[in-house]
Design an enzyme around this catalytic site. Sequence first.
Site, PDB file in Angstrom:
ATOM      1  N   ASP A  42       0.856  -1.184   0.000  1.00 52.70           N
ATOM      2  CA  ASP A  42       0.000   0.000   0.000  1.00 52.70           C
ATOM      3  C   ASP A  42       0.894   1.236   0.000  1.00 52.70           C
ATOM      4  O   ASP A  42       2.122   1.116  -0.019  1.00 52.70           O
ATOM      5  CB  ASP A  42      -0.966  -0.010   1.204  1.00 52.70           C
ATOM      6  CG  ASP A  42      -2.317   0.607   0.847  1.00 52.70           C
ATOM      7  OD1 ASP A  42      -2.340   1.779   0.439  1.00 52.70           O
ATOM      8  OD2 ASP A  42      -3.340  -0.092   0.972  1.00 52.70           O
ATOM      9  N   HIS A  86      -3.158   3.127  -4.687  1.00 54.31           N
ATOM     10  CA  HIS A  86      -2.452   2.758  -3.450  1.00 54.31           C
ATOM     11  C   HIS A  86      -1.012   2.346  -3.771  1.00 54.31           C
ATOM     12  O   HIS A  86      -0.498   1.360  -3.227  1.00 54.31           O
ATOM     13  CB  HIS A  86      -3.201   1.639  -2.715  1.00 54.31           C
ATOM     14  CG  HIS A  86      -4.479   2.116  -2.062  1.00 54.31           C
ATOM     15  ND1 HIS A  86      -4.483   2.841  -0.893  1.00 54.31           N
ATOM     16  CD2 HIS A  86      -5.780   1.999  -2.436  1.00 54.31           C
ATOM     17  CE1 HIS A  86      -5.746   3.141  -0.571  1.00 54.31           C
ATOM     18  NE2 HIS A  86      -6.541   2.651  -1.490  1.00 54.31           N
ATOM     19  N   GLU A 128     -10.092   2.423  -5.018  1.00 48.14           N
ATOM     20  CA  GLU A 128      -9.806   3.839  -4.768  1.00 48.14           C
ATOM     21  C   GLU A 128      -8.741   4.392  -5.728  1.00 48.14           C
ATOM     22  O   GLU A 128      -7.750   4.962  -5.313  1.00 48.14           O
ATOM     23  CB  GLU A 128      -9.363   4.026  -3.306  1.00 48.14           C
ATOM     24  CG  GLU A 128     -10.443   3.619  -2.332  1.00 48.14           C
ATOM     25  CD  GLU A 128     -10.063   3.767  -0.857  1.00 48.14           C
ATOM     26  OE1 GLU A 128     -10.952   4.083  -0.057  1.00 48.14           O
ATOM     27  OE2 GLU A 128      -8.879   3.558  -0.508  1.00 48.14           O
TER      28      GLU A 128
HETATM   29  C1  TNX Z   1     -10.734   1.800   2.341  1.00 53.14           C
HETATM   30  S1  TNX Z   1     -11.383  -1.014   1.586  1.00 53.14           S
HETATM   31  C2  TNX Z   1      -9.642   1.170   1.785  1.00 53.14           C
HETATM   32  C3  TNX Z   1      -8.396   1.048   2.576  1.00 53.14           C
HETATM   33  C4  TNX Z   1      -8.501   1.752   3.904  1.00 53.14           C
HETATM   34  C5  TNX Z   1      -9.858   1.478   4.503  1.00 53.14           C
HETATM   35  C6  TNX Z   1     -10.050   2.038   5.874  1.00 53.14           C
HETATM   36  C7  TNX Z   1     -10.461  -0.628   0.494  1.00 53.14           C
HETATM   37  C8  TNX Z   1     -10.513  -1.518  -0.622  1.00 53.14           C
HETATM   38  N1  TNX Z   1      -9.695   0.485   0.605  1.00 53.14           N
HETATM   39  O1  TNX Z   1      -7.308   1.524   1.817  1.00 53.14           O
HETATM   40  O2  TNX Z   1      -7.492   1.307   4.722  1.00 53.14           O
HETATM   41  O3  TNX Z   1     -10.845   2.020   3.662  1.00 53.14           O
HETATM   42  O4  TNX Z   1     -11.247   1.585   6.462  1.00 53.14           O
END
Ligand code: TNX
Length: 746
Positions: free
Chosen positions: A183, A256, A319
């Site tokens: 990440d 990420h 994301e």
């Molecule tokens: C969303 S869930 C994210 C993570 C974060 C998390 C915190 C997901 C696929 N991505 O990068 O750590 O929320 O709750």
Amino acid sequence: MVESTANNRKSDKVAAVAIIPAPQKLQVMAGYFAIPTQLSVNIDNPSLDWLAQYLVTEIFKSTQPSIDTENSPGTKENPAIKLLLDDSIGKKEAYRLTVSAWQITIIGSDYPGIFYAIQSLRQLIDWQSRSIPQLVIFDEPVYAYRGMHLDVSRHFFPVEFVKRYIDLIARHKMNAFHWHLTDDQGWRIEIKQFPRLTETGSTRAQTVVGHTSDSAVEFDRQVHAGFYTQEQIREIVEYATRRSVTIIPEIDVPGHAAAILAAYPEYACIDRPYEVQSRFGIFTDVLCTRESTFDFLEGVLSEVAALFPGEYIHIGGDEVKKQQWQQCSECRALMQENAYQDFNQLHSHFVKRVEDIAAKLGKRIIGWDEVLDGDIDNTTTIMSWRGTEGGIKAAQNGHSVIMTPVEALYFDFYQSTSLDEPLAIHGLTPLKKVYDFDPRPAALDADEEQFILGAQGNVWTEYMSNGAAVETMVLPRMSALAEVLWSKKDNRKWQDFLNRLDVFSSQLIVDGYRVSEADLKPIAQLAIVAGGIELSLSTPRPYFEIRYTVDGRTPDLTSLLYSAPLLFTKRTQLTASAFHPVTGKRYGLEKITLAPHKALAKSITVNGQTDKAATTLVNGMLATDRIFQYHEWFAIEQETSLLLIDLGVSATLSSVDIGYQAGQYRRLYLPTSIEVSVSQDENDWYCVAKAGQQDIVLASPRSVLEFDAVTARYLKIEIVNHNIDYSEEQREEIAMPVYIDEILVN
Ligand code: TNX
């Protein structure tokens, strides 16, 4: 918890057989198998060697078991445990466990079945009396995929902890460990072809202290680093395989990706230095879609595929910010070449390319539900995290689905609203919410339901810096999830689960695991009634006492005993705790300030619109002395917001009191100014009070604006918000929201 266990055992014979997850069929008989000082374990198949060893060294370590392959039955003089394989007894992972006077027989339909029988057996042993009740269990799981996730990027956890975590998964009869290895805050897996991934990508200069969204962010100025060598990974894979746990490694792309780009900036769209992030959130840094990126990923994934024997590799896909692709001529050219209309299609293109690489390596891929936003083949298995909608859509289109919805299965959320909870990311997911989760949404028909493989608890570790913190966030919530996934609905009863949980948790505690007590803490519920605000307090353990104070002090055994809903007619701060009836131990600190006032439950509009979220401003409860929870606050995003309250009738008014700073863990942005005007007819307005930036800073957490008594029906509150801050995530200055709560009008 240990105490209540003892209680249950004395008063209730059935409670002695407390297995989590609840077995499918259980028949308890009179009598016990007495654990001898010497015990033999009989196996007739060399593939069971390790399981016999495990019984000897892990479960019956205090006796002196011997392993023999003679297959002789247990006798009074020589009690025995017999392990057998027989795939006709049930589906995959099924077992039958029979405990009689001198013999324990375990039949598994496969290796995992035997392993799970051993887990049940372990829970049945009463070491005090050295006995196991005579019984017969037949058991098999409802869902094939029963998973737990662990993010080792935001915080690194040593090999020993990863093994402990796998043990925990196994003890819950769960079978998948989703290992989030990469990440923005750190790359954690050695890749021989790309050594800088760990040389550079596994180390960050510092870590945010407090919450990453605080108004004044602070850092610990300590390097945080760590990664797993391939040798360590092989050791962990072996450890997991023995315990019937399959590891799903996640290499999160194309978003990420800050740690990748810090190591290899040549895979970015924009030519500039990148760094491993020390804050948390969603960053704009992404991998470029040019060809060399896929060569790089092929190199990485070939090593990953060789290390992990499971059928899946998780490739992330969540994301993904599209700005850098938009700014990149190569990405735009690829868009044109393929006639893509939007950047979600480019995202799908990326995922598809990675899927092809994985397929060449003999692996299937899992992606977070964002990968559905473009068009993607149904060969991709979907992890539905943004609620269950993605999972529903995916199942309807023939994708395999694993449910991990943020609202029920994010174990990084708060477990209760008590002030003694540790800092968490946000949200509220108490145990009951996990227990009530149904992996099969009602929207799916029987055919579509087949695509739901199961579910998984996600453990993002932004706010968990060590193993103990992780354990308290997952326990007991994963015990609830394990039952949701393994046990038939008919065998799932909440109160019964809690009784069994006390037994199971106490066993885990004896083995050194840390279990949250959040499910023992009092829960407050409010209702606006004629004449004031009614508050009810409850605890999931009905035999606990709830005591409270109204003077701000922490309750003790001499405090007022709660027995029925309380009516509050004037501003009161109530503090409640639950107490164990025998030991008197105190659980939780629920603090709640109730304040009936003239605008209580009155109509409120925001910039001329009705807004359901704004009703929290006039619900009679102050959020300023609590842990910050979004749903208890109203967010002001604009530079100027006008809140209009209609009292319905004229009233004499002389003060408005507004909160903007949370009581624990968070430092919110403060409003720039607050101005209160009143009117009798909504036409002529009189400004009665104003607070500027200085006043607000000094008065924090709440500003009380007092003025000479006026008669008015309408109030207008203007909140100005000029907060702008540099966003590490977006790499630009952005407007920050302010949060306010309860506008007390008197
Ligand atoms: C969303 S869930 C994210 C993570 C974060 C998390 C915190 C997901 C696929 N991505 O990068 O750590 O929320 O709750």
